[in-house]
Design an enzyme around this catalytic site. Sequence first.
Site, short mmCIF file in Angstrom:
data_model
loop_
_atom_site.label_atom_id
_atom_site.label_comp_id
_atom_site.label_asym_id
_atom_site.label_seq_id
_atom_site.Cartn_x
_atom_site.Cartn_y
_atom_site.Cartn_z
N LYS A 195 0.82 -1.09 -0.04
CA LYS A 195 0.20 0.03 -0.11
C LYS A 195 0.91 1.19 -0.11
O LYS A 195 2.06 1.23 0.44
CB LYS A 195 -0.94 -0.05 1.23
CG LYS A 195 -2.10 0.73 1.08
CD LYS A 195 -3.09 0.11 0.42
CE LYS A 195 -4.39 0.74 0.46
NZ LYS A 195 -5.58 -0.15 0.02
N ASP B 1 -6.83 4.31 -4.63
CA ASP B 1 -7.74 4.15 -3.35
C ASP B 1 -8.34 5.39 -2.91
O ASP B 1 -8.41 6.59 -3.91
CB ASP B 1 -6.51 3.69 -2.09
CG ASP B 1 -7.15 3.11 -0.65
OD1 ASP B 1 -7.54 2.16 -0.85
OD2 ASP B 1 -7.06 3.85 0.18
N1 GLU Z 1 -7.34 0.08 -2.89
C1 GLU Z 1 -8.25 -0.85 -3.30
C2 GLU Z 1 -8.00 -1.91 -2.11
O1 GLU Z 1 -8.23 -1.74 -0.81
C3 GLU Z 1 -7.72 -1.85 -4.66
C4 GLU Z 1 -6.31 -2.11 -4.71
C5 GLU Z 1 -5.52 -2.35 -6.16
O2 GLU Z 1 -6.63 -2.59 -6.79
O3 GLU Z 1 -4.69 -2.70 -6.30
O4 GLU Z 1 -7.99 -2.97 -2.18
#
Ligand code: GLU
Length: 452
Positions: A130, A170
């Site tokens: 992340k 996100d």
């Molecule tokens: N931010 C999204 C999550 O919390 C998607 C992450 C992604 O597609 O890599 O899963």
Amino acid sequence: MALSDHVDLNGFIEGVKRRNPGQPEFVQAVTEVAEDIFDFIQDKEQYHKYQILRRIAEPDRVISFRVVWEDDNNNIRVQRGYRVQNNNAIGPYKGGIRFHPTVTESVLKFLAFEQTFKNALTGLPMGGGKGGANFNPKGKSDHEVMRFCQSFMTELYRHVGQNIDVPAGDIGVGGREIGYMFGQYKRITNSFEGVLTGKGLEYGGSLIRTEATGYGAVYFLENMLTRVGNSVEGKRAIISGSGNVATHAAEKIVQLGGKVLTLSDSEGFIHDPEGIDQERIDWVKAHKTKRRGRIAEYADEFKSATFHAGERPWGVECDIAIPCATQNELNGREAETLVANGCIAVSEGANMPTDLEGAHVFKKAQILFAPGKAANAGGVAVSGLEMSQNSARISWKEAELQQLLKDIMSGIHERCAEHGGRAGSDHIDYVRGANIAGFKKVADAMLAYGVV
Ligand code: GLU
């Protein structure tokens, strides 16, 4: 070593607290997982011996960097950017980028930790990561956002790559920001590759990626309800948030014959007793993305609705709740109100929107409670499908992707049900099921690698 020599749950949590001072969100996420995993690994010597949970709760690396940019008034601005690469035992690091003033190392470590389990649950080969920055895109001009994204990628590019780490969107990062970051990555590296997901359809994006998180959270909900002989049809749903996840969750609820009563943002919530139908959802989508407006204006546009400044929607009577805004937006007291009002199911569209006390209330009341790492995995799952399409240099059709998303969500539901049951009870503890199923896959891959 005898099993009794292993540290107990409290000792483990104390250690996590000691090693991560001032990081409450991270400690919270690890505690929630550890509560279930300690019970599960009680009699499984290998996991203890190889310190698997301890290792998953220690990110592979945390990268922190300065992001300097110039605003429209020629002021030099300084932000802090991060990428937390938590675990790549089962695939390249994968997870979104968040731009929000509340972004801290603690928040991103909790999200990267959760992502590791979530991605494992999808059944696709993706590790957990992340990233983000304490940058607030609200009120910024397009060019300010562009300059920030370019500066952010000018550092991030050296840490990511299609086989290394594949970020996505996100909170605060959508199609616009992904476009600016992808453009800068391509410019610096001269490599056109699937380094980011959530891209525009013109340059390697996948159909239904935008819809996937919200739709997936409702598919998961429908799976839970079907198992107990119920369905979304005719149910009243309250939803928090009004971004990509919330609006698409609302859309799917409406498609399945349910009624959506609320949406929200950081300033308050709107309650529309007539129901937020497709036409109204389309208005919200355009309002938020094109006009970058606030949800309060919904009540000016649609007279049946009221706006409740500074409040959250959990007091509105409902059958179903879908928190889609942010972490810790639903506390123990609010969870009690939901249960007392007869809410039968909660599906988390956001990451860890229910705090620890709230989660304990839902567990105790034995309502259907789907944690974010299972319920909102549809987004990252379609990101995984975007990676596959990029690698193969093809684009799948919408109908195929819709079916794949449904199948993946059913698969996650099955994995949770398999590990979330208890002898002598028909109730599924989806939190426990998700934690154990996600942990097991990552843990077994780690065991295969030995001590690394
Ligand atoms: N931010 C999204 C999550 O919390 C998607 C992450 C992604 O597609 O890599 O899963």
